[in-house]
Design an enzyme around this catalytic site. Sequence first.
Site, PDB file in Angstrom:
ATOM      1  N   LYS A 125      30.948  59.160  65.808  1.00  0.00           N
ATOM      2  CA  LYS A 125      29.759  58.362  65.512  1.00  0.00           C
ATOM      3  C   LYS A 125      29.937  56.940  66.036  1.00  0.00           C
ATOM      4  O   LYS A 125      31.017  56.355  65.925  1.00  0.00           O
ATOM      5  CB  LYS A 125      29.503  58.356  64.008  1.00  0.00           C
ATOM      6  CG  LYS A 125      28.208  57.646  63.601  1.00  0.00           C
ATOM      7  CD  LYS A 125      27.972  57.733  62.096  1.00  0.00           C
ATOM      8  CE  LYS A 125      26.688  57.006  61.708  1.00  0.00           C
ATOM      9  NZ  LYS A 125      26.417  57.089  60.260  1.00  0.00           N
TER      10      LYS A 125
ATOM     11  N   SER B 171      21.883  58.675  58.969  1.00  0.00           N
ATOM     12  CA  SER B 171      22.037  57.918  60.199  1.00  0.00           C
ATOM     13  C   SER B 171      22.986  58.562  61.208  1.00  0.00           C
ATOM     14  O   SER B 171      23.070  58.111  62.354  1.00  0.00           O
ATOM     15  CB  SER B 171      22.534  56.506  59.879  1.00  0.00           C
ATOM     16  OG  SER B 171      23.822  56.543  59.299  1.00  0.00           O
TER      17      SER B 171
ATOM     18  N   SER C 176      24.019  60.030  54.859  1.00  0.00           N
ATOM     19  CA  SER C 176      23.925  60.045  56.321  1.00  0.00           C
ATOM     20  C   SER C 176      24.769  61.092  57.036  1.00  0.00           C
ATOM     21  O   SER C 176      24.621  61.272  58.243  1.00  0.00           O
ATOM     22  CB  SER C 176      24.275  58.656  56.878  1.00  0.00           C
ATOM     23  OG  SER C 176      23.301  57.727  56.495  1.00  0.00           O
TER      24      SER C 176
END
Length: 524
Positions: A108, A183, A207
């Site tokens: 990420k 996210s 997320s």
Amino acid sequence: MGVPDDTPTLEDLRRAGAALRLDMDDGELEEYLPFVSVFAGGVAAGGAGPAGGGAGERPGPVAAAARWPRDGGRAPTAEENPYGAWAWRVDIAGAPDGPLAGRTVAIKDNVAVAGVPMTNGSAVMGPFIPDYDATVVTRILDAGGRITGKSACEDMCLSAASHTAATGPVRNPHDPSRTTGGSSSGSAALVAAGACDLAIGGDQGGSIRIPSALCGTYGIKPTHGLVPYTGAFPIDPTIDHLGPIGRSTADVALLLDVIAGPDGLDPRQHGVEANVRPYAAALAASSGSGSAAEGLRIGLVTEGFAAGGSDTEVDAVVREAAAAFGGLGATVAEVSIPWHRQALGLLGAILGTGMLHWVVQADGVGTGWEGWYPDAMADWFFSARRERGHLFSPTVKLMALVGQYASDTYGSGHYARARNQVPALRAAYDDALVRFDVLLMPTEPAVAPLLPGPDPSVTESLAASFGHAANTAQFDLTGHPAMSVPCGRVDGLPVGMMLVGRRFEDDVVLRAAHAFEQTGAYRI
């Protein structure tokens, strides 16, 4: 970019005094000026270490320097990025053997990979190029993993939908007109599309689990502190989590084995050393003798169903999945936890103020803890947000405004009061987890909604970003392990079932997920 080291002026003190509401005239400020200058000189020199020594030469905790060769990588081509899920492509080979040998991993883009751009999904941040690897990155490479890129994430990780990243919307592989959730939008989309085997996600309100539910992947938010957050951009250390996303429970357990455990640098990791368990091995052992769910007590959280905005068909799919545990030798019963629906207000207070302090005021660094501080990232972001803060997405601007309003209106007391209620919230789940081994509810109240159109208005962007965390945010506050498991479809779109366990009993959550997975009720 760096911290300015020029001597403060009277105008500098005027601005500082006004911001602090000190009501000081120029004559008074002039008396303070020479004393402020002395302290300011110490602030400017604070990163230099002993005479002749640079910041990297002084003793103290340090993040890992890159020990596996790599170059800076490149932007993804359109052909290899059909869902907009890659933020950057690299090819970093780790150890020649190890538990992750032969596995590809996406990281990420709020997590540092040395020499590789890190944007945290933001046009404001990017691209910061760290000279250190986050702890999870070092562990993945040491275990034989191959890092093939940075996955796109939402602007400063502050959206539960997938249209706010600086690189553009991330599209759901099951229907590209729809959101992946956020996210950790790119991480789940890449795994679901088969573009990588595993991915690292982050979770401060859901997320990891929200995009896993909407993309049909397996994703666990581990117990708070089990996985070191060192080298990742924070929102608030009390709710910061990193964790794995994969195509099976076994893959998730394997990656958790690699990244879990204390690193000596992250003060979030209270009591972790004595509580790390062999996740993949325990999963394999439970598969060897009957059902892995044999004897488990499963509690269906009443308040997790029929919540505001929930889809009755999603609820029905999850209840049907829950019933399958009965056939696997588990007991299944309803449990009411009234606190469950009251917790989102606490997250709002904590997230707004935490984001204001850690992101807007402290440049991702904060103060007051023993551990490693990402000073180079802070220097970069300090300048970047002043130069380009207008480029923040509506979700970031909203939370900054919420935090500033709350701070100006209530001081820090509202944050303190919210944090002081978290033990009661945690105890409500702990009490239920005396009677049950695992709690169960839908991860998401509905299937993936449509992405907003190009250049959405502020209202459209914010409306699409929120409303996803009704069942997920609670467990960022309490720290319980929580995992999204694909359990069926509605209108061809994935539905996620969330399993929650006692703190540090991530292995029990994985055991339950694995047992359900073996029924073959759902496949990516």
